[in-house]
Design an enzyme around this catalytic site. Sequence first.
Site, PDB file in Angstrom:
ATOM      1  N   TYR A 176      17.129  29.895   7.933  1.00 49.27           N
ATOM      2  CA  TYR A 176      15.906  30.592   8.331  1.00 49.27           C
ATOM      3  C   TYR A 176      15.819  30.702   9.843  1.00 49.27           C
ATOM      4  O   TYR A 176      16.056  29.740  10.562  1.00 49.27           O
ATOM      5  CB  TYR A 176      14.659  29.846   7.825  1.00 49.27           C
ATOM      6  CG  TYR A 176      14.424  30.009   6.338  1.00 49.27           C
ATOM      7  CD1 TYR A 176      14.255  31.272   5.765  1.00 49.27           C
ATOM      8  CD2 TYR A 176      14.373  28.900   5.510  1.00 49.27           C
ATOM      9  CE1 TYR A 176      14.029  31.408   4.401  1.00 49.27           C
ATOM     10  CE2 TYR A 176      14.141  29.028   4.139  1.00 49.27           C
ATOM     11  CZ  TYR A 176      13.973  30.294   3.600  1.00 49.27           C
ATOM     12  OH  TYR A 176      13.756  30.425   2.259  1.00 49.27           O
TER      13      TYR A 176
ATOM     14  N   LYS B 269       0.843  -1.206   0.000  1.00 50.45           N
ATOM     15  CA  LYS B 269       0.000   0.000   0.000  1.00 50.45           C
ATOM     16  C   LYS B 269       0.875   1.252   0.000  1.00 50.45           C
ATOM     17  O   LYS B 269       2.091   1.163   0.218  1.00 50.45           O
ATOM     18  CB  LYS B 269      -0.919  -0.035   1.221  1.00 50.45           C
ATOM     19  CG  LYS B 269      -0.171   0.053   2.545  1.00 50.45           C
ATOM     20  CD  LYS B 269      -1.084  -0.272   3.707  1.00 50.45           C
ATOM     21  CE  LYS B 269      -0.361  -0.074   5.017  1.00 50.45           C
ATOM     22  NZ  LYS B 269      -1.131  -0.606   6.158  1.00 50.45           N
TER      23      LYS B 269
END
Length: 362
Positions: free
Chosen positions: A257, A35
């Site tokens: 950042y 899956k």
Amino acid sequence: MSRTTVATIHLGALRHNLERIRSLAEPAKVMAVVKADAYGHGLERVARALDGAADAFAVASLGDGLRLRAAGHRQRIVVLSGPDQAGDIAEMQRLGLDAAIHHESQLRWLSEASPTRGRLRVWLKVDSGMHRLGFAPERAAAVHAQLSTMTGIDPDIGLMTHFAESEVFDGERTREQIQRFQQATTGLSGPRSLSNSAAVLGWPDARGEWVRTGGLLYGLSVVEGKAGEDFGFRAAMTLSTRLIAINAIRRGERIGYNGLWECPEDMPVGVAAVGYGDGYPRSAAAGTPVLVGNQRVPLIGRVSMDLITLDLRQAPDARVGDRVVLWGPELPVEIVAAQAGTISYDLTCGMTRRVLFVEDDN
Ligand SMILES: *Cc1c(COP(=O)(O)O)cnc(C)c1O
């Protein structure tokens, strides 16, 4: 192209891992859980690598079953949540997919389905305590009886349950779930399937006739503090990129950042071409290991969309263009996942379309 982040899928590792599962779970049959695009490794690629080796494939939805049939696979394919709507049943009959049946609404659709399209193989799913999908244990016998009377259904009805924390090898909850499942299914005929990957490792009483393994197939572990390799499995994915800059940064300067990381001395800072835009976790903490050449170095500063920054003080020989490995056989993804506050499955499933997928036989 040279800046592309590359996920290399190791087909030999996939085959090794399946054999290792088989030897641990013997004599149980192995359902290879593919899956979520085979946990991010590529559904068709993994199915091709395991074709003939897996006894069945398991997918989350009908669409993935369709993809496997379209790719030419003839094995049993189990759709773990079964039909999502009445119309799915005819499609599952047409494609010859096994359906997990977990809810009253699905029983209604089945009773209204046309039996002329061929017999549907079903797995009756019992909720033994996870409380996600499945019939309450006290309903199991009645549902089994009802399914047995439906002419469109194969009489060899499978019995399935799923564990909530089988990675806790000394926990009470899994023991309780095994007992509840056994009680609910006593006297009912049909093959049993209880174990996911962690249960194959830690709960030998839960083998049944079929195991359903995803993580271990890809060499992934969810056992606290352990990587797949600690249990004899091999990582099936290497995520790699290149070092594209090395800059000399002064003591006291802040990296990236929000300037989360401050240089304690004058030092070389490496920049690698990978970021959360590729699926590398933005939540990875400073200190998360990254391989530059053969040297483990710590991530510093915030992970940005396209780039990460590295403390290269321990890698004085590093050069622009060097290969950088984010995870793979030499750097377990479980370590990176722990540093990012998640599990390995989440990282391999999270590769984005920007990542170039290649494969090798390792
Ligand atoms: C995902 C899933 C599995 C496989 O779990 P792993 O921990 O990856 O082995 C097995 N059974 C069901 C019902 C699942 O949803």
